[in-house]
Write a protein that holds these residues in place. Structure first.
Motif, PDB file in Angstrom:
ATOM      1  N   PHE A  13       5.342  -7.430  -4.281  1.00 17.52           N
ATOM      2  CA  PHE A  13       6.490  -7.030  -3.467  1.00 17.52           C
ATOM      3  C   PHE A  13       7.317  -8.258  -3.139  1.00 17.52           C
ATOM      4  O   PHE A  13       6.794  -9.345  -2.951  1.00 17.52           O
ATOM      5  N   VAL A  20       4.995 -11.239  -2.473  1.00 17.98           N
ATOM      6  CA  VAL A  20       3.674 -10.879  -1.952  1.00 17.98           C
ATOM      7  C   VAL A  20       2.902 -10.156  -3.044  1.00 17.98           C
ATOM      8  O   VAL A  20       3.304  -9.086  -3.490  1.00 17.98           O
ATOM      9  N   PRO A  41     -10.945  -3.146   2.974  1.00 14.90           N
ATOM     10  CA  PRO A  41     -10.249  -3.250   4.252  1.00 14.90           C
ATOM     11  C   PRO A  41      -8.755  -2.999   4.059  1.00 14.90           C
ATOM     12  O   PRO A  41      -8.278  -2.926   2.919  1.00 14.90           O
ATOM     13  N   GLY A  43      -4.861  -3.535   3.604  1.00 18.80           N
ATOM     14  CA  GLY A  43      -4.070  -4.596   2.990  1.00 18.80           C
ATOM     15  C   GLY A  43      -4.587  -5.082   1.649  1.00 18.80           C
ATOM     16  O   GLY A  43      -4.125  -6.102   1.142  1.00 18.80           O
TER      17      GLY A  43
END
Ligand code: ADP
Ligand code: ADP
Length: 228
Positions: A13, A20, A41, A43
């Motif tokens: 992104f 990212v 988890p 993210g």
């Protein structure tokens, strides 16, 4: 049934001019009728991968194939993303379950017949005329599952579908999902951050780690499961 092949799928992104890396290139083969849990988890790119498989988001690289055909957009190859289970509040359970069938132009009598079958499958017989606000959270979720299954998707993608429910209700929905899975032989991808849930449900668990999102484990759970 439908098998999936994920080849070199990655996602980066652009965020405030920074790149990212949400997901490092993923290679996965998922056989028709497999029940796979994506565990990790928050993210770590699980939802991003699911959206790409659903054709709702484009990959930065790589391709998703359904039965050896490239997935090219939402709704292709009967891949359904089941996110949150919001029923249409202005429609009763019966009409909610019939909704997609109506859109597909299936005649009334046939719609009713199909809806009846799936309402029975999720144990909501007797609640056909109930509205969302008259049902418990678990019942709403079951109605939403019936609505999703009624349109007969080949692949069911579920993104933390039971996250908002209490543990007791969740356990009951797990059993129902398992029995639906064994009776319909759908390919199911189920995203969760809950280890217990992943191990309880999947016959395969793919574990993700964050920063950058990537796959770190992929294992099969060889329990003898009753399959009808
Ligand atoms: P998970 O489902 O495992 O919680 P996500 O797939 O939602 O992870 O997100 C993976 C990474 O990508 C996270 O770091 C997240 O902040 C980032 N991300 C997700 N969607 C976007 C977006 N639309 N724009 C920018 N970054 C995003
Ligand atoms: P779930 O675990 O599926 O949410 P509950 O434990 O809330 O279900 O309820 C168990 C049973 O109680 C339901 O299957 C239904 O028969 C009945 N019930 C629960 N809520 C309602 C309601 N609002 N109206 C009528 N019956 C209900």
């Amino acid at each position: 049934g439908t098998s999936l092949r994920i080849e070199g799928v990655s996602k980066t992104f652009e965020s405030n001019g920074r790149q990212v890396e949400a997901l490092r290139p993923v290679d996965l083969k998922i056989a028709s009728g497999e029940f796979v849990c994506f565990l990790g988890p928050s993210g770590c790119g699980k939802s991003t991968l699911l959206s790409i498989i659903a054709g709702l988001e484009s990959a930065s690289s790589g391709t998703v194939f359904a039965n050896d055909r490239a997935v090219s957009g939402p709704g292709t190859d009967r891949i359904l993303l089941f996110q949150e289970a919001a029923l249409f509040p202005w429609l009763d359970v019966q009409k909610n379950v019939e909704f997609g069938l109506r859109q597909a132009g299936i005649p009334a009598r046939k719609r009713a017949e199909i809806a009846h079958k799936f309402i029975e499958l999720v144990h909501l017989k007797g609640f056909e005329r109930s509205y969302s606000h008259q049902l418990s959270g678990g019942m709403r979720q079951r109605a939403a599952i019936a609505r999703a299954l009624a349109i007969d998707p080949e692949v069911l993608l579920m993104d933390e579908p039971f996250g908002a429910l209490d543990a007791f209700t969740r356990d009951r929905l797990h059993s129902e999902l398992e029995s639906i899975w064994s009776s319909t032989q759908k390919t199911i991808l189920f995203v969760t951050h809950n280890v217990r849930e992943a191990v309880a449900l999947g016959d395969r668990v793919v574990v993700f780690a964050p920063r950058p999102g990537r796959i770190v484990r992929d294992f099969r759970i060889d329990l003898p499961r009753p399959r009808s």
